[in-house]
Design a protein around this motif. Structure first.
Motif, PDB file in Angstrom:
ATOM      1  N   LEU A 234      -4.826   0.654  -7.532  1.00 49.48           N
ATOM      2  CA  LEU A 234      -3.876   1.924  -7.467  1.00 49.48           C
ATOM      3  C   LEU A 234      -2.560   1.457  -8.445  1.00 49.48           C
ATOM      4  CD1 LEU A 234      -3.777   2.920  -3.592  1.00 49.48           C
ATOM      5  CD2 LEU A 234      -4.737   4.167  -5.621  1.00 49.48           C
TER       6      LEU A 234
ATOM      7  N   PRO B 294     -10.609   2.071   2.501  1.00 51.53           N
ATOM      8  CA  PRO B 294     -10.385   2.487   1.289  1.00 51.53           C
ATOM      9  C   PRO B 294     -10.512   3.872   1.010  1.00 51.53           C
ATOM     10  CG  PRO B 294     -11.403   0.464   0.987  1.00 51.53           C
ATOM     11  CD  PRO B 294     -11.578   0.893   2.447  1.00 51.53           C
TER      12      PRO B 294
ATOM     13  N   ALA C 287     -10.492   3.000  -6.756  1.00 56.92           N
ATOM     14  CA  ALA C 287      -9.850   2.544  -5.263  1.00 56.92           C
ATOM     15  C   ALA C 287     -10.724   2.668  -4.038  1.00 56.92           C
ATOM     16  CB  ALA C 287      -8.561   3.258  -5.143  1.00 56.92           C
ATOM     17  N   PRO C 288     -11.376   4.051  -4.118  1.00 55.25           N
ATOM     18  CA  PRO C 288     -12.413   4.362  -2.862  1.00 55.25           C
ATOM     19  C   PRO C 288     -13.492   3.177  -2.827  1.00 55.25           C
ATOM     20  CG  PRO C 288     -12.078   6.380  -3.980  1.00 55.25           C
ATOM     21  CD  PRO C 288     -11.516   5.226  -4.833  1.00 55.25           C
ATOM     22  N   TYR C 289     -13.958   2.392  -3.801  1.00 57.74           N
ATOM     23  CA  TYR C 289     -14.703   1.528  -4.021  1.00 57.74           C
ATOM     24  C   TYR C 289     -14.380   0.197  -3.570  1.00 57.74           C
ATOM     25  CZ  TYR C 289     -18.121   4.922  -6.285  1.00 57.74           C
ATOM     26  OH  TYR C 289     -18.844   6.034  -6.869  1.00 57.74           O
ATOM     27  N   SER C 290     -13.152  -0.030  -3.183  1.00 54.96           N
ATOM     28  CA  SER C 290     -12.350  -1.258  -2.856  1.00 54.96           C
ATOM     29  C   SER C 290     -13.532  -2.091  -1.819  1.00 54.96           C
ATOM     30  CB  SER C 290     -10.997  -0.984  -2.438  1.00 54.96           C
ATOM     31  OG  SER C 290     -10.440  -0.574  -3.410  1.00 54.96           O
TER      32      SER C 290
ATOM     33  N   PHE D  91      -7.461   6.589   0.717  1.00 50.53           N
ATOM     34  CA  PHE D  91      -7.157   6.998  -0.496  1.00 50.53           C
ATOM     35  C   PHE D  91      -6.477   8.453  -0.491  1.00 50.53           C
ATOM     36  CE2 PHE D  91      -8.902   9.802  -4.017  1.00 50.53           C
ATOM     37  CZ  PHE D  91      -8.750   9.200  -5.043  1.00 50.53           C
TER      38      PHE D  91
ATOM     39  N   LEU E 153       0.745  -1.119   0.027  1.00 48.01           N
ATOM     40  CA  LEU E 153      -0.155  -0.018   0.059  1.00 48.01           C
ATOM     41  C   LEU E 153       0.949   1.071   0.047  1.00 48.01           C
ATOM     42  CD1 LEU E 153      -2.866   1.085   0.167  1.00 48.01           C
ATOM     43  CD2 LEU E 153      -2.686   0.942   2.677  1.00 48.01           C
TER      44      LEU E 153
ATOM     45  N   GLN F 277      -7.490  -2.596  -3.063  1.00 49.72           N
ATOM     46  CA  GLN F 277      -7.094  -1.335  -3.198  1.00 49.72           C
ATOM     47  C   GLN F 277      -5.903  -1.133  -3.922  1.00 49.72           C
ATOM     48  OE1 GLN F 277      -7.072   1.265   0.245  1.00 49.72           O
ATOM     49  NE2 GLN F 277      -7.647   3.123  -1.004  1.00 49.72           N
TER      50      GLN F 277
ATOM     51  N   PRO G 172     -10.357  -5.706   1.252  1.00 44.69           N
ATOM     52  CA  PRO G 172     -10.378  -4.445   0.636  1.00 44.69           C
ATOM     53  C   PRO G 172      -9.021  -3.764   0.271  1.00 44.69           C
ATOM     54  CG  PRO G 172     -11.992  -4.458   2.396  1.00 44.69           C
ATOM     55  CD  PRO G 172     -11.066  -5.764   2.386  1.00 44.69           C
TER      56      PRO G 172
END
Length: 538
Positions: A537, A418, A439-442, A422, A92, A533, A529
Motif C-alpha cells: 500500500l 488483506p 494488496a488483497p493478494y498479500s 482492503f 496499516l 499489505q 500478510p
C-alpha cells in the motif's frame, strides 16, 4: 550490547541480546523507514519514536517472560514479539489514510487516522505496563517512552477531533477489559505481541459495531461489512459465555452438550440475527441466500470451494488412518501441513480474481465455523468433541501450547485479513493504483506461497541456516522466487492489476517480508500478510 543499556540488570545468561530478535527488529525498522520514505507526514516522527521505544520495551517483556513475572501466562516458545505487533496497526492505519486521501474519500481517511492513533495508544499502554512491573525501574526506557508518548499525544491533539479522541479511548477501554478476560481464560495461547494484534482487532470490531448500531442510517454501509462485524462479535461473546458457564459445570456430559447446542441456536437466532437485521434492514438469511446465488459465477465458485473443503477433510482423515496405534507421538510432516496452505491458495486466488465480495463473505462464514468447531473440541461437546480432539492432535505444533488449537484459524485469518482490510471505498474501480492492486493478494503471497515454499524447500534441501534460527537461506531465496512467479501469474489472469512498472518495490517488499519470516518467532500466518499489505500500500 548489554541489557543494562535498557536500565535492567539481567542474569548473566540473558545479558547478550538475542540475535534473531535483534535481526527481526532491524527488519521491522527497515519496513518503517521504507514506508515513511514513501509517505512522510506528521505521523512519521511518531511512528519512528514508537518503534524505538517498542524496541526497548520488547526486551523488558522478554525479561519478564523469562522470570515468569508477566501478569498473565503467555506462550513460552517465542519472544514477546512486541515490536512487530506494535508497528503493524499504526503503519496499516497510516497507509489507509494515505490511500483514501489520494482518492478523496474523507470519511475513510479520518478512519485511517483513528486506526493509526489507536494502535499507537495501545502500544504505549503495553509499554507502561511493562515498565510498571519491571524492577528496578528501567530509567532509559522510561525516558524513551515519555518522549514517544509526548510526541504521540501532541499529534493526537493536532490530528483528532473530540469525537475521534473519544473513539480512541473507547477502543483502548475495550482492549483493557478484553485483555483481562481472554488472557485469563486462555493461558499460554498467545505471546504479548500476538495478543496485542488479536485483541486490538476484536476491540476495533466491537467498537465499530456499537457505533454503527447506534447510528443506523437507511441505505448507508455495505451489508458485507455489517456481516463481518456481527459474526465476529457474536462468536467471541459466545465463547466468553460458554467459558464462564462451563467453569461451574462439566462440559463433557450429554446434558451440557445439549445445553451448548440449544444456547448456540438461541444466541444465534435471538441475538445475532436481530442485530444483523437492524443493520441491513432485511432478513439476514434471505439476504445471505440471495447474495450467494446472485450470479452463476458465485454458484460455480461455491461448488469448487466445497470440493476443496471435502479434499481437505479427506487429507485429515487419511493422515489419521496412517497413525500407528502404538505411536501416539506421531505428527504430520511439514509437507503435509503445507498441503493445506496450497488448498487455501487454490481457494482464494479464483475468488480474488472473479468475485472478491463473495470471498469476503465466505471467509467470514468459514471463520465462524472453524471457531465454533474449536469450541466443540475445547469443551468436549458431544457427539463430535472427542473425535475432533483426536483428529486435530496429529497437526499440533509448538505454537499450540495452550488449551486452544489456533494454527488453522491463524491460516484463515492470514489469508482473509488483506481482503477484509482492503480499503474498498477508496478504490472506486475495485482496485488501487500501482502495487496497491496486489494488496488483497498479500495473504496468498506471504502465507500461501512464500511461507509454504520456504518450509518445504528449507526442510528438504536447505543446508545454510540463517544465524540463530532453524530457517535456511535456500528456503528464503526459493520463497522470494516463488512469490515473484506468483505475481507474474496474477498479472496474466487478473486484468485489474496494473503495477505501473513498480517492480522494484514489489521485490523489496517480498524480500523484507521473507526475511521477517526467517527470523520471527511469532505466528507468521498473522504477522507476514499484514506487513506485506503495508508495504504494497506504500
Amino acid at each position: 550490547m548489554s541489557a543494562n543499556l535498557c536500565g535492567v540488570r539481567m542474569p548473566a545468561a540473558s545479558t547478550t541480546l538475542n540475535k534473531p530478535v535483534l535481526v527481526e527488529s532491524l527488519i521491522v525498522f527497515a519496513v518503517v523507514l521504507c514506508v515513511h520514505g514513501a509517505v512522510w507526514d506528521r505521523f512519521s516522527w511518531c511512528a519512528i519514536a514508537l518503534a524505538i521505544q517498542a524496541f526497548y520495551v520488547q526486551f523488558k517483556w522478554d525479561h519478564l517472560l523469562q522470570l515468569g513475572s508477566a501478569v498473565f501466562q503467555f506462550r513460552t516458545t517465542a519472544n514477546s514479539g512486541l515490536l512487530p505487533a506494535c508497528m503493524a496497526i499504526p503503519l496499516l492505519g497510516i497507509m489507509m489514510k494515505e490511500r483514501c486521501s489520494v482518492a478523496g474519500v474523507v470519511y475513510f481517511e479520518r478512519f485511517g487516522i483513528v486506526v493509526a492513533c489507536t494502535g499507537m495508544a495501545i502500544a504505549l499502554f503495553l509499554s507502561v505496563i511493562a515498565i510498571g512491573i519491571t524492577k528496578p525501574v528501567p530509567t532509559n526506557t522510561c525516558i524513551l517512552s515519555g518522549i514517544a508518548g509526548g510526541l504521540i499525544i501532541y499529534t493526537l491533539k493536532q490530528s483528532l477531533s473530540v469525537s475521534e479522541v473519544i473513539e480512541v479511548l473507547e477502543v483502548l477501554l475495550i482492549f483493557v477489559y478484553l485483555s483481562m478476560i481472554l488472557l485469563y481464560l486462555l493461558p499460554r495461547c498467545f505471546t504479548p505481541g500476538e495478543a496485542l494484534l488479536i485483541l486490538t482487532g476484536i476491540s476495533f470490531v466491537l467498537n465499530q459495531l456499537i457505533k454503527r448500531s447506534l447510528n443506523v442510517v437507511e441505505g448507508r454501509g455495505d451489508p458485507v461489512d455489517f456481516f463481518l462485524l456481527v459474526v465476529v462479535v457474536g462468536i467471541v461473546l459466545l465463547g466468553i459465555f460458554f467459558t464462564a458457564l462451563f467453569f461451574f459445570m462439566d462440559s463433557g456430559t450429554w446434558i451440557s452438550s445439549m445445553f451448548f447446542h440449544m444456547m448456540t441456536a438461541v444466541l444465534g437466532l435471538g441475538v445475532v440475527m436481530p442485530w444483523l437485521y437492524r443493520l441491513i434492514r432485511r432478513n439476514p438469511l434471505f439476504w445471505l441466500v440471495q447474495f450467494l446465488s446472485q450470479t452463476q459465477t458465485r454458484v460455480y465458485l461455491l461448488t469448487y470451494w466445497t470440493l476443496l473443503a471435502i479434499s481437505a477433510c479427506t487429507v485429515v482423515l487419511y493422515q489419521n488412518t496412517k497413525r500407528s496405534s502404538g505411536c501416539k507421538k506421531h505428527q504430520a510432516s511439514t509437507v503435509t501441513r503445507k498441503y493445506f496452505h496450497f488448498i487455501v491458495v487454490a481457494t482464494y486466488v479464483p475468488g480474488l480474481i472473479h468475485d472478491r465480495q463473495l470471498l469476503y463473505v465466505a471467509a467470514v462464514v468459514c471463520l465462524a465455523v472453524l471457531i465454533l468447531l474449536e469450541y466443540v473440541r475445547y469443551f468436549r461437546i458431544k457427539p463430535f468433541g472427542q473425535m475432533l480432539r483426536h483428529l486435530l492432535s496429529l497437526f499440533l505444533d509448538e505454537r499450540d501450547s495452550g488449551p486452544l488449537i489456533l494454527t488453522h484459524i491463524y491460516l484463515l485469518l492470514g489469508m482473509s485479513l488483506p481482503v477484509w482490510l482492503f480499503p474498498r471505498p477508496c478504490a472506486p474501480t475495485g482496485t488501487l493504483a500501482g502495487t496497491g492492486a496486489l494488496a488483497p493478494y498479500s495473504g496468498v503471497l506471504a502465507v500461501g506461497v512464500g511461507d509454504s515454499v520456504a518450509s518445504i524447500f528449507g526442510s528438504t534441501v536447505g543446508e545454510i541456516k540463517w544465524p540463530g534460527t532453524k530457517k535456511t537461506f535456500e528456503g528464503t531465496m526459493t520463497a522470494i522466487f516463488a512469490q515473484i512467479i506468483t505475481v507474474a501469474v496474477i498479472l496474466i489472469f487478473d486484468s485489474t492489476v496494473d503495477l505501473n512498472a513498480s517492480y522494484s518495490w514489489i521485490l523489496v517488499s517480498i524480500s523484507l517480508v521473507s526475511l521477517l519470516e526467517a527470523y520471527t518467532t511469532q505466528v507468521d500466518n498473522l504477522i507476514l500478510p499484514l506487513y506485506l499489505q503495508i508495504l504494497l500500500l506504500a
